[in-house]
Design an enzyme around this catalytic site. Structure first.
Site, PDB file in Angstrom:
ATOM      1  N   THR A 176       2.694   4.224  -0.742  1.00  0.00           N
ATOM      2  CA  THR A 176       3.397   5.262  -0.397  1.00  0.00           C
ATOM      3  C   THR A 176       2.951   6.604  -0.719  1.00  0.00           C
ATOM      4  O   THR A 176       2.058   6.700  -1.716  1.00  0.00           O
ATOM      5  CB  THR A 176       4.725   5.459  -1.527  1.00  0.00           C
ATOM      6  N   MET A 294       3.312   2.465  -4.818  1.00  0.00           N
ATOM      7  CA  MET A 294       3.959   1.847  -5.951  1.00  0.00           C
ATOM      8  C   MET A 294       3.319   0.385  -6.134  1.00  0.00           C
ATOM      9  O   MET A 294       2.872  -0.297  -5.173  1.00  0.00           O
ATOM     10  CB  MET A 294       5.416   1.769  -5.679  1.00  0.00           C
ATOM     11  N   ASP A 297      -0.534  -3.946  -5.847  1.00  0.00           N
ATOM     12  CA  ASP A 297      -1.600  -4.250  -4.861  1.00  0.00           C
ATOM     13  C   ASP A 297      -2.731  -3.459  -4.896  1.00  0.00           C
ATOM     14  O   ASP A 297      -3.004  -2.278  -4.845  1.00  0.00           O
ATOM     15  CB  ASP A 297      -0.764  -4.211  -3.769  1.00  0.00           C
TER      16      ASP A 297
END
Length: 355
Positions: A176, A294, A297
């Site tokens: 994001t 967010m 990862d």
């Protein structure tokens, strides 16, 4: 923390879609659809009346297109926007103008497609609720300040020209807010830059449009990766939206593999998959950069890169739309240098000039 009552205004010209979306979103305990609007003109009145936290918005709208609406909105009454759009290049202009994220509009006749869409949209609404709102005007001001700062540095003669850095690999991961963050880095890089691999969480189809858009803006070549593509100086490869991208090596040098697979760290393509492959194949001949997004990862993959001798950079909290992935990476010790998105290209070039 995700807010317990995220007020959402749905903007779409289809009565059926508005009703379906309203009913589905209201089933989530964190989301409260406070109203719907048939077009941007209707939406402006509803925004003043209902004061929503998040708007869901189609790019293609009657009376005023979504892009024009976002630009107007961010000047007059900034609100966080999650785009719900069919395959449209205007999505990236809308993200540049202040939209937080986007979701691909579903095939209404496909039950599976609809359910996947609803899950993704609910997730992105929740992420948007804690994301920073970066308006177009603010972004332009930051770009202007950054350019002035760089011009001052160049006048002092402290800018070092990039040396040839063969057999090095730069890996970038983002989610994001990452479309704009990655753009800010790539547009500053010279043609001589070592090969770049980018994993950006994005649906299939949009990654091709994104790569084509960057290719028109940047000095380097940018394209969506195809299985077997060579990683070359002056080239950035974007992972396809539904495939994991890994670094490979043969007698001729570096290349990439792109293949379908199960989600890793919640995503396909996954930043962890890319970073882990770079750690294994390139080791201390690589640079890892983790950007806004967010979740976690890429954090462990960046740590694995660092352990093999790679140079690692993380975007700082202040310049992140969502300080998630870089925060986790920083907290576990995977980040060697944490800095503003406006400074990452300079940090990268100075590092490469040591060799």
């Amino acid at each position: 923390m995700i807010e317990k009552n995220i007020k959402v205004l749905i903007i779409d010209d289809s009565l059926l879609f508005r009703n379906v979306l309203k009913n589905e979103l209201n089933q989530d305990k964190h989301i409260n659809v406070v109203g719907t609007a048939v077009d941007p003109v209707d939406a402006m009145d509803k925004i003043k009346e209902l004061n929503p936290d998040i708007l869901t918005l189609d790019v293609e709208m009657p009376k005023m297109d979504g892009l024009t609406f976002i630009k107007k909105l961010m000047v007059e009454r900034p609100v966080k926007v999650v785009l719900v759009s069919s395959m449209n290049i205007s999505v990236f202009d809308a993200l540049h103008s202040g939209a937080v994220d986007f979701v691909k509009k579903p095939d209404m006749s496909s039950g599976n497609d609809l359910q996947m869409f609803f899950r993704e949209l609910k997730t992105k609404i929740k992420i948007a609720s804690i994301a920073k709102l970066v308006t177009y005007a603010k972004a332009k001001q930051e770009e202007s300040n950054n350019e002035a700062s760089k011009a001052a540095v160049q006048k002092k003669g402290t800018q070092v020209p990039l040396k040839s850095a063969k057999q090095k690999i730069i890996a970038i991961g983002a989610s994001t807010g990452g479309t704009e963050a990655t753009l800010k880095i790539l547009r500053e890089l010279p043609k001589e830059i070592p090969g770049i691999l980018v994993t950006q969480h994005m649906p299939p189809g949009f990654t091709k449009m994104y790569a084509d858009r960057l290719n028109k803006i940047c000095k380097i070549e940018v394209r969506e990766a195809v299985d077997g593509d060579r990683a070359e100086n002056g080239l950035a490869l974007i992972a396809p939206g539904d495939k994991h991208m890994k670094l490979k090596r043969d007698s001729k040098g570096y290349y990439v593999s792109c293949s379908h697979g199960e989600k890793v760290s919640g995503h396909c393509p996954s930043v962890d998959v890319l970073f882990n492959s770079v750690a294994e194949i390139a080791g201390n001949n690589s640079v890892g950069i983790i950007l806004t997004g967010m979740g976690k990862d890429g954090a462990q993959g960046l740590m694995n890169m660092k352990k093999t001798g790679a140079y690692t950079i993380g975007q700082d909290e202040k310049s992140c739309v969502v300080y998630g992935m870089p925060m986790v990476a920083y907290n576990i010790g995977a980040v060697q240098v944490q800095t503003s998105i406006d400074n990452i290209a300079d940090v990268l070039i100075k590092h490469l000039n040591k060799f």
